[in-house]
Scaffold this motif. Structure first.
Motif, PDB file in Angstrom:
ATOM      1  N   GLY A   1       0.811  -1.208   0.000  1.00  0.00           N
ATOM      2  CA  GLY A   1       0.000   0.000   0.000  1.00  0.00           C
ATOM      3  C   GLY A   1       0.843   1.256   0.000  1.00  0.00           C
TER       4      GLY A   1
ATOM      5  N   CYS B   1     -10.348   1.139   0.342  1.00  0.00           N
ATOM      6  CA  CYS B   1     -10.379  -0.233  -0.166  1.00  0.00           C
ATOM      7  C   CYS B   1     -10.931  -0.265  -1.589  1.00  0.00           C
ATOM      8  N   HIS B   2     -10.180  -0.818  -2.516  1.00  0.00           N
ATOM      9  CA  HIS B   2     -10.633  -0.889  -3.911  1.00  0.00           C
ATOM     10  C   HIS B   2     -11.679  -1.983  -4.084  1.00  0.00           C
TER      11      HIS B   2
ATOM     12  N   HIS C   1      -7.503  -1.898  -8.053  1.00  0.00           N
ATOM     13  CA  HIS C   1      -6.127  -1.688  -7.587  1.00  0.00           C
ATOM     14  C   HIS C   1      -6.081  -0.517  -6.606  1.00  0.00           C
ATOM     15  N   TYR C   2      -4.974  -0.427  -5.885  1.00  0.00           N
ATOM     16  CA  TYR C   2      -4.806   0.653  -4.915  1.00  0.00           C
ATOM     17  C   TYR C   2      -4.869   2.023  -5.573  1.00  0.00           C
ATOM     18  N   THR C   3      -4.550   2.084  -6.852  1.00  0.00           N
ATOM     19  CA  THR C   3      -4.523   3.373  -7.550  1.00  0.00           C
ATOM     20  C   THR C   3      -5.917   3.951  -7.782  1.00  0.00           C
TER      21      THR C   3
ATOM     22  N   CYS D   1      -3.937   3.741   0.693  1.00  0.00           N
ATOM     23  CA  CYS D   1      -4.540   2.938  -0.375  1.00  0.00           C
ATOM     24  C   CYS D   1      -3.716   1.662  -0.519  1.00  0.00           C
ATOM     25  N   PHE D   2      -4.373   0.514  -0.666  1.00  0.00           N
ATOM     26  CA  PHE D   2      -3.629  -0.744  -0.734  1.00  0.00           C
ATOM     27  C   PHE D   2      -4.306  -1.718  -1.679  1.00  0.00           C
ATOM     28  N   ASP D   3      -3.545  -2.736  -2.091  1.00  0.00           N
ATOM     29  CA  ASP D   3      -4.065  -3.835  -2.905  1.00  0.00           C
ATOM     30  C   ASP D   3      -4.410  -5.008  -2.003  1.00  0.00           C
TER      31      ASP D   3
ATOM     32  N   ASN E   1      -1.668  -7.520  -9.269  1.00  0.00           N
ATOM     33  CA  ASN E   1      -1.528  -6.297  -8.478  1.00  0.00           C
ATOM     34  C   ASN E   1      -0.219  -6.364  -7.698  1.00  0.00           C
TER      35      ASN E   1
ATOM     36  N   SER F   1       0.218  -6.749  -4.401  1.00  0.00           N
ATOM     37  CA  SER F   1       0.210  -7.599  -3.211  1.00  0.00           C
ATOM     38  C   SER F   1       0.341  -9.062  -3.623  1.00  0.00           C
TER      39      SER F   1
END
Length: 289
Positions: free
Chosen positions: A62, A80-81, A86-88, A106-108, A116, A118
């Motif tokens: 993240g 959370c996506h 994706h985190y983006t 922001c994280f995967d 991705n 992660s």
């Protein structure tokens, strides 16, 4: 005299052992203890920082968006996506939060998309594994020196919004939920999906998910598993969303104690920059109240 002395000593030792035993078996539970002591540092400039969270011998990747701050610790929004995202995807909200003195992360999810940053495979992912990921992220963030542990918020889009709502209902350290088109319809959809045989997959939204995904989706009780969250909930939803009809969010507002629905008449399930910008403004205003 000597016998009397030893008798008194024995009585004292028994009493002391009793106190020790009481203390040992009546310790506060771990989650009740204030175990985190931090010394926040002042920051003279904004920072974007890569952070890896360990879980079950795997890594969650993240990015933290940390604003310059003279006071040290800051409110934090964890984003959370959605399914296959994706985190983006929610970085525009994170950047605007950073510009307004609020940290964001922001994280995967592990296996949250075919590829991705992660670890994990999508066929092993389920809503429950994503709940585990988010719990691990929250616990990690609570130890970061820039985070005010009394002001942690969750946000999420689609399946990420569902996951955020499930986790928020389980914890007492989340101060608000910001949900964009939360996929409250997933549990209902998967009641009618045939359970794949072991080792087989089910095709969902253009990609393959495993048996665990179907089983875990069926286990969720909407809205029973989320409505116990008793703090602020903002739900953003597009009036033209055909993937998750807005009626699911309208029903959620009725179930939550303190919820508000913001509808975008012409928006579909995915939100463009204009809508993300408006969401960020309303999130920031709510956190700064």
């Amino acid at each position: 005299m000597m016998k009397k002395f030893f008798l008194l000593l024995l009585v004292a030792l028994v009493i002391l052992a009793g106190f020790y035993g009481y203390d040992y078996y009546h310790q506060p539970k771990k989650e009740q203890l204030p175990v985190i002591v931090k010394h926040p540092a002042q920051r003279t400039q904004d920072e974007i920082k890569d952070i890896y969270v360990n879980i079950k011998n795997e890594h969650i990747y993240g990015q933290a968006y940390i604003p310059a701050s003279p006071q040290g610790s800051l409110p934090l929004l964890i984003l959370c996506h959605g399914f296959g995202g994706h985190y983006t995807d929610l970085i525009p909200i994170a950047k605007k939060c950073m510009a307004n003195g609020i940290a964001a992360f922001c994280f995967d999810f592990r296996g949250g998309a075919p590829t991705n940053k992660s670890d994990g495979r999508m066929v092993d992912m389920s809503i429950k594994t994503e709940e585990e990921d988010l719990e691990a992220v929250i616990d990690n963030m609570r130890h970061q020196d820039f985070v005010n542990n009394d002001r942690i918020y969750l946000g999420g889009h689609s399946q990420g919004g569902l996951v955020a709502s499930l986790v928020g209902a389980k914890r007492d350290d989340i101060q608000g939920l910001f949900l964009a088109a939360p996929a409250f319809n997933i549990p209902r959809l998967f009641r009618f999906v045939p359970l794949p045989e072991k080792g087989k997959t089910y095709r969902f939204l253009g990609t393959d998910v495993g048996r665990k995904y179907v089983e875990d989706a069926r286990d969720i009780k909407i809205y029973g598993d989320v409505k116990s969250f008793d703090k602020t909930v903002l739900i953003f939803h597009g009036g033209s969303d055909t993937l998750v009809p807005i009626q699911y969010s309208a029903q959620a507002v009725e179930e939550y104690q303190h919820a508000k629905l913001i509808s975008y008449e012409d928006a579909d399930h995915l939100f463009n920059e204009y809508y993300l910008n408006d969401m960020a403004d309303q999130i920031i205003a709510t956190i700064k109240k």
